[in-house]
Design an enzyme around this catalytic site. Sequence first.
Site, PDB file in Angstrom:
ATOM      1  N   ARG A  90       0.946  -1.160   0.139  1.00  0.00           N
ATOM      2  CA  ARG A  90       0.014  -0.040   0.004  1.00  0.00           C
ATOM      3  C   ARG A  90       0.816   1.207  -0.076  1.00  0.00           C
ATOM      4  O   ARG A  90       1.911   1.255   0.276  1.00  0.00           O
ATOM      5  CB  ARG A  90      -0.807  -0.091   1.097  1.00  0.00           C
ATOM      6  CG  ARG A  90      -0.228   0.123   2.470  1.00  0.00           C
ATOM      7  CD  ARG A  90      -1.019   0.417   3.599  1.00  0.00           C
ATOM      8  NE  ARG A  90      -0.350   0.315   4.865  1.00  0.00           N
ATOM      9  CZ  ARG A  90       0.661   0.931   5.317  1.00  0.00           C
ATOM     10  NH1 ARG A  90       1.182   2.049   4.783  1.00  0.00           N
ATOM     11  NH2 ARG A  90       1.388   0.761   6.506  1.00  0.00           N
ATOM     12  N   ASP A  93       3.562   4.886   4.883  1.00  0.00           N
ATOM     13  CA  ASP A  93       4.767   4.555   5.561  1.00  0.00           C
ATOM     14  C   ASP A  93       4.346   3.590   6.470  1.00  0.00           C
ATOM     15  O   ASP A  93       3.434   2.725   6.273  1.00  0.00           O
ATOM     16  CB  ASP A  93       5.488   5.798   6.425  1.00  0.00           C
ATOM     17  CG  ASP A  93       6.818   5.543   6.711  1.00  0.00           C
ATOM     18  OD1 ASP A  93       7.128   4.777   7.957  1.00  0.00           O
ATOM     19  OD2 ASP A  93       7.681   6.216   6.012  1.00  0.00           O
ATOM     20  N   ILE A  94       4.840   3.636   8.048  1.00  0.00           N
ATOM     21  CA  ILE A  94       4.592   2.771   8.971  1.00  0.00           C
ATOM     22  C   ILE A  94       3.311   2.998   9.964  1.00  0.00           C
ATOM     23  O   ILE A  94       3.103   3.975  10.154  1.00  0.00           O
ATOM     24  CB  ILE A  94       6.055   2.506   9.884  1.00  0.00           C
ATOM     25  CG1 ILE A  94       5.673   0.937  10.525  1.00  0.00           C
ATOM     26  CG2 ILE A  94       5.841   3.463  10.948  1.00  0.00           C
ATOM     27  CD1 ILE A  94       7.051   0.559  11.325  1.00  0.00           C
ATOM     28  N   THR A  95       2.484   1.885  10.189  1.00  0.00           N
ATOM     29  CA  THR A  95       1.347   1.942  11.168  1.00  0.00           C
ATOM     30  C   THR A  95       1.418   0.786  12.067  1.00  0.00           C
ATOM     31  O   THR A  95       2.183  -0.313  11.760  1.00  0.00           O
ATOM     32  CB  THR A  95       0.148   2.335  10.413  1.00  0.00           C
ATOM     33  OG1 THR A  95      -0.808   2.956  11.272  1.00  0.00           O
ATOM     34  CG2 THR A  95      -0.526   1.063   9.603  1.00  0.00           C
ATOM     35  N   GLY A 164      -4.249   4.201   3.964  1.00  0.00           N
ATOM     36  CA  GLY A 164      -3.287   3.826   2.945  1.00  0.00           C
ATOM     37  C   GLY A 164      -3.825   3.021   2.096  1.00  0.00           C
ATOM     38  O   GLY A 164      -4.395   2.033   2.538  1.00  0.00           O
ATOM     39  N   GLY A 175      -6.867   0.320   3.316  1.00  0.00           N
ATOM     40  CA  GLY A 175      -7.788   1.408   3.682  1.00  0.00           C
ATOM     41  C   GLY A 175      -7.574   1.915   4.948  1.00  0.00           C
ATOM     42  O   GLY A 175      -6.678   2.856   5.085  1.00  0.00           O
ATOM     43  N   CYS A 193       3.145   6.611  10.691  1.00  0.00           N
ATOM     44  CA  CYS A 193       3.218   7.065   9.308  1.00  0.00           C
ATOM     45  C   CYS A 193       4.580   8.046   8.872  1.00  0.00           C
ATOM     46  O   CYS A 193       4.465   8.643   8.083  1.00  0.00           O
ATOM     47  CB  CYS A 193       1.796   7.965   9.469  1.00  0.00           C
ATOM     48  SG  CYS A 193       0.399   7.182   9.684  1.00  0.00           S
TER      49      CYS A 193
END
Length: 236
Positions: A90, A93-95, A164, A175, A193
């Site tokens: 996607r 960044d990072i989540t 994302g 999503g 993020c």
Amino acid sequence: MNQPEVELEDLGLIDYKQCWDYQTKLFDASVQLKIKNRKFPEDRVSTKNHLIFCEHPHVYTLGKSGDLKNLLIDGPKRKEKNISFYKINRGGDITYHGPGQLVVYPILDLDYFFSDIHKYLRLLEESVILTLKDYGVTGQRLDGFTGVWVDAKKENPRKICAIGVKCSRWVTMHGIGFNINSNLDYFKDIVPCGIEGKSVTSLQKETNQEIDMEELKFRFKRNFKILFGINWIDKK
């Protein structure tokens, strides 16, 4: 004009990779059908639209343009805390995903709606903003960032929803990660993020009460239906 139909499915608590594979199966089926329809228009078959509700066990996911430096916890410590990690396809960044967070995966053929990915992202944000309003919380956009924030115009904006997506041939996947009753401590081991100096929050924290997830899903479904102009079909 007939309203597009969207098949709704609630998978409950499900392993991230298992759900990712399922999403991919639905996504690929729509993409391949659209390719076939273009080659053989006389035999055209309509694609299906899907929306998945779920929660995940503790997991960090890194988008294709993300920076691994934003993951602040190493493999042994992740194993100790029983947290999974995946690099995925996607945007963003990072989540973090975990119990108490509502995850929403629309697998939509935007040809039924509009060919505009930015409008799609704004409507995803708006579906969250309207749902927050139902609980007396003002959700806002923060200039330059996708997602939904609380107190976006103040000194300490707090992110309550990460978004994302992936889109190919106007078919979407991935999503929304909407913090409802989330344990926010898990965000301490990432730069959420990839945005330095910003904090995260949850609906529970903003309202000082635990949120009934089923009621919240009902409200979100209603708002999503209005914004996208759809008819829901329950998964058989």
